[in-house]
Design a protein around this motif. Structure first.
Motif, mmCIF file in Angstrom:
data_model
loop_
_atom_site.group_PDB
_atom_site.id
_atom_site.type_symbol
_atom_site.label_atom_id
_atom_site.label_comp_id
_atom_site.label_asym_id
_atom_site.label_seq_id
_atom_site.Cartn_x
_atom_site.Cartn_y
_atom_site.Cartn_z
ATOM 1 N N ALA A 60 38.558 15.934 -8.419
ATOM 2 C CA ALA A 60 39.878 15.585 -7.891
ATOM 3 C C ALA A 60 40.780 15.331 -9.084
ATOM 4 O O ALA A 60 40.497 14.467 -9.901
ATOM 5 N N ASP A 61 41.865 16.090 -9.210
ATOM 6 C CA ASP A 61 42.642 15.958 -10.437
ATOM 7 C C ASP A 61 43.980 15.300 -10.200
ATOM 8 O O ASP A 61 44.974 15.633 -10.818
ATOM 9 N N GLY A 62 44.023 14.334 -9.319
ATOM 10 C CA GLY A 62 45.260 13.599 -9.152
ATOM 11 C C GLY A 62 45.444 13.176 -7.714
ATOM 12 O O GLY A 62 44.530 13.298 -6.904
ATOM 13 N N PRO A 63 46.627 12.673 -7.432
ATOM 14 C CA PRO A 63 46.884 12.073 -6.126
ATOM 15 C C PRO A 63 46.588 13.016 -4.972
ATOM 16 O O PRO A 63 45.925 12.642 -4.015
ATOM 17 N N ILE A 67 42.831 13.382 -4.377
ATOM 18 C CA ILE A 67 42.220 12.166 -3.812
ATOM 19 C C ILE A 67 42.567 12.052 -2.325
ATOM 20 O O ILE A 67 41.712 11.777 -1.488
ATOM 21 N N HIS A 68 43.831 12.303 -1.987
ATOM 22 C CA HIS A 68 44.223 12.217 -0.583
ATOM 23 C C HIS A 68 43.533 13.297 0.241
ATOM 24 O O HIS A 68 43.111 13.051 1.373
ATOM 25 N N MET A 117 40.065 12.159 0.850
ATOM 26 C CA MET A 117 40.043 11.083 1.861
ATOM 27 C C MET A 117 40.143 11.673 3.261
ATOM 28 O O MET A 117 39.410 11.277 4.166
ATOM 29 N N GLU A 147 30.989 13.051 -8.175
ATOM 30 C CA GLU A 147 30.630 11.651 -7.907
ATOM 31 C C GLU A 147 31.783 10.688 -8.122
ATOM 32 O O GLU A 147 31.976 9.748 -7.354
ATOM 33 N N ALA A 148 32.555 10.909 -9.194
ATOM 34 C CA ALA A 148 33.680 10.012 -9.473
ATOM 35 C C ALA A 148 34.652 10.020 -8.290
ATOM 36 O O ALA A 148 35.120 8.971 -7.837
ATOM 37 N N VAL A 162 33.209 8.029 -5.366
ATOM 38 C CA VAL A 162 33.336 6.580 -5.543
ATOM 39 C C VAL A 162 34.776 6.152 -5.235
ATOM 40 O O VAL A 162 35.021 5.224 -4.462
ATOM 41 N N LEU A 163 35.747 6.887 -5.818
ATOM 42 C CA LEU A 163 37.161 6.523 -5.635
ATOM 43 C C LEU A 163 37.613 6.684 -4.186
ATOM 44 O O LEU A 163 38.368 5.858 -3.667
ATOM 45 N N ASP A 192 36.285 3.810 -2.193
ATOM 46 C CA ASP A 192 37.061 2.612 -2.538
ATOM 47 C C ASP A 192 38.418 2.610 -1.833
ATOM 48 O O ASP A 192 38.847 1.599 -1.279
ATOM 49 N N ALA A 193 39.088 3.766 -1.876
ATOM 50 C CA ALA A 193 40.432 3.855 -1.290
ATOM 51 C C ALA A 193 40.378 3.769 0.232
ATOM 52 O O ALA A 193 41.289 3.222 0.859
#
Lengths: 270, 270
Positions: free
Chosen positions: B4-7, B10-11, B14, B84-85, B88-89, B92-93
């Motif tokens: 995931a290379d940014g917002p 990540i979204h 999610m 994996e990173a 985890v993120l 968390d989010a």
């Protein structure tokens, strides 16, 4: 040491993760509460919440799949002392603890105040705050072109700035006062803090700082020091401390401890 | 796929983690709210919160350092599709999102109700709830003697039962009604659900169930099936469904959908 094998071990690892550190964020809650006339004792839950949230972020950031750090606060990281599964669970439980502390009536008698603190903490720590900052930081490490100054500032505002602002404004929220002066103070403080961190990464030793140093330089990562130079970074940090102190003018001499705190942040050796 | 290379990434991850599944917990919130006369639309935040919290727990439990699962809801797990990173993120989010949704005034106009929901969710998910259950589950896998029936029941009450109870009682809390009948319903439902899960691990295929099967048996782990036998486990699950349905007596025929839900839980194939 072997894996956490039950409740006692998880709780022990949580306490371990909460031990040590400067407790800057908890201090900001307590001191901003005092400044706003919130009686002693009342802001303890909010201070504990920000320290729990910060500790969770350190435990997860230190994981092998993230920043892969073995040393934190001068001691082995949680996944080194226990194992990775324990570190994931301990971070998860510390985040839960932070929100649970704020929801408790002991935190503040007015549930509306508690909910505003919780909503603010969720904003500061979630996918538009701390988690986003960490994702941006990981992405920056593998990016072909290093970040420019505004990119680093945006990243750090998410990764560390938001929680520092939450902590410093918590006292105003607990007193139902205008959080704006504290927000301006904490915004400048957070930026100074991060520049000081970058300087410590260059000038400090692991023994003094309590965590690995020289990592950013080794990774060819853009930092305030690589972009501004060591002297330039120090001058910028000093300017930000002045900005932080000026934001406290409305509080007069009552805010002297917070001004000391801002000066400490750029003169610290850990 | 790369990290995931940014917002946006990540979204996206999610949303991916929130997609699919039976949405049992969200359904329990909506249906218990309807049963308590909470108007349509009002309980959506609480339903979304429990699904976000559940999704976070799945993403973290699937990590290589935890249960190491590649398949979830019939698709690659987050750490397989991203890394994996990111997993985890994202977990968390999603946890942060759950608490943020409940703190929002849109969730319920009364901040006291919101705080009770948040405190209950923290209790169900933290180091005395879900996280503890997962730690106990990992410990059981490496223990020399397999758990006895009461040990498994205690573990499952923490790991899955507590969030199912929170979800089913959320409607009562939103209506400021006595949560006790729903608590008894959900307690029996959660236990039946877990026995059905153990049965599916033996009788189901990965294609039907959408995740790896046969893992417990392969690991020589104590389950309801290994302790009660297949027929004994099925009989116990049926008894618990009757117990769940009986707890709904005070609601009469209004609770028929929740009774169907209890029967579905033990007859499902995924």
């Amino acid at each position: 040491m072997r894996a956490a094998d039950g409740p006692d071990e998880i709780h022990a690892a949580m306490r371990y993760a909460l031990t040590g550190g400067k407790r800057l964020r908890g201090f900001l809650v307590l001191e901003s509460a005092r400044l706003h006339g919130v009686s002693a004792g009342a802001p303890v839950e909010a201070a504990a919440a920000t320290e729990a949230l910060h500790a969770y972020s350190l435990v997860h950031d230190d994981l092998p799949c993230m920043d892969d750090d073995d040393l934190r606060r001068g001691r082995p990281t949680v996944h080194v002392k226990w194992d990775e599964a324990t570190a994931v669970l301990v971070g998860d439980a510390l985040q839960t603890l932070a929100f649970g502390l704020l929801a408790d009536p002991v935190c503040h008698p007015d549930a509306g105040v508690r909910c505003r603190l919780i909503a603010g903490l969720a904003e500061a720590s979630g996918a538009r705050g701390m988690v986003l900052g960490q994702a941006q930081d990981i992405a920056a490490e593998t990016a072909e072109t290093p970040l420019a100054l505004d990119g680093i500032e945006a990243l750090q505002a998410n990764k560390t700035g938001a929680l520092i602002v939450w902590s410093a404004t918590a006292g105003a929220h607990l007193a139902d006062a205008d959080p704006d002066p504290m927000r301006r103070y904490a915004d400048a403080l957070g930026r100074a803090f991060q520049i000081a961190d970058d300087i410590l990464d260059v000038e400090g030793t692991a023994e003094e700082v309590g965590k690995a140093v020289g990592k950013d330089q080794g990774a060819g990562k853009a930092t305030f020091v690589s972009l501004l130079g060591l002297d330039g970074a120090k001058a910028r940090a000093r300017d930000l401390v002045e900005e932080a102190c000026a934001a406290l003018d409305p509080f007069g001499s009552d805010a002297e401890t917070l001004r000391h705190c801002a000066r400490f942040v750029v003169s610290r050796d850990r």
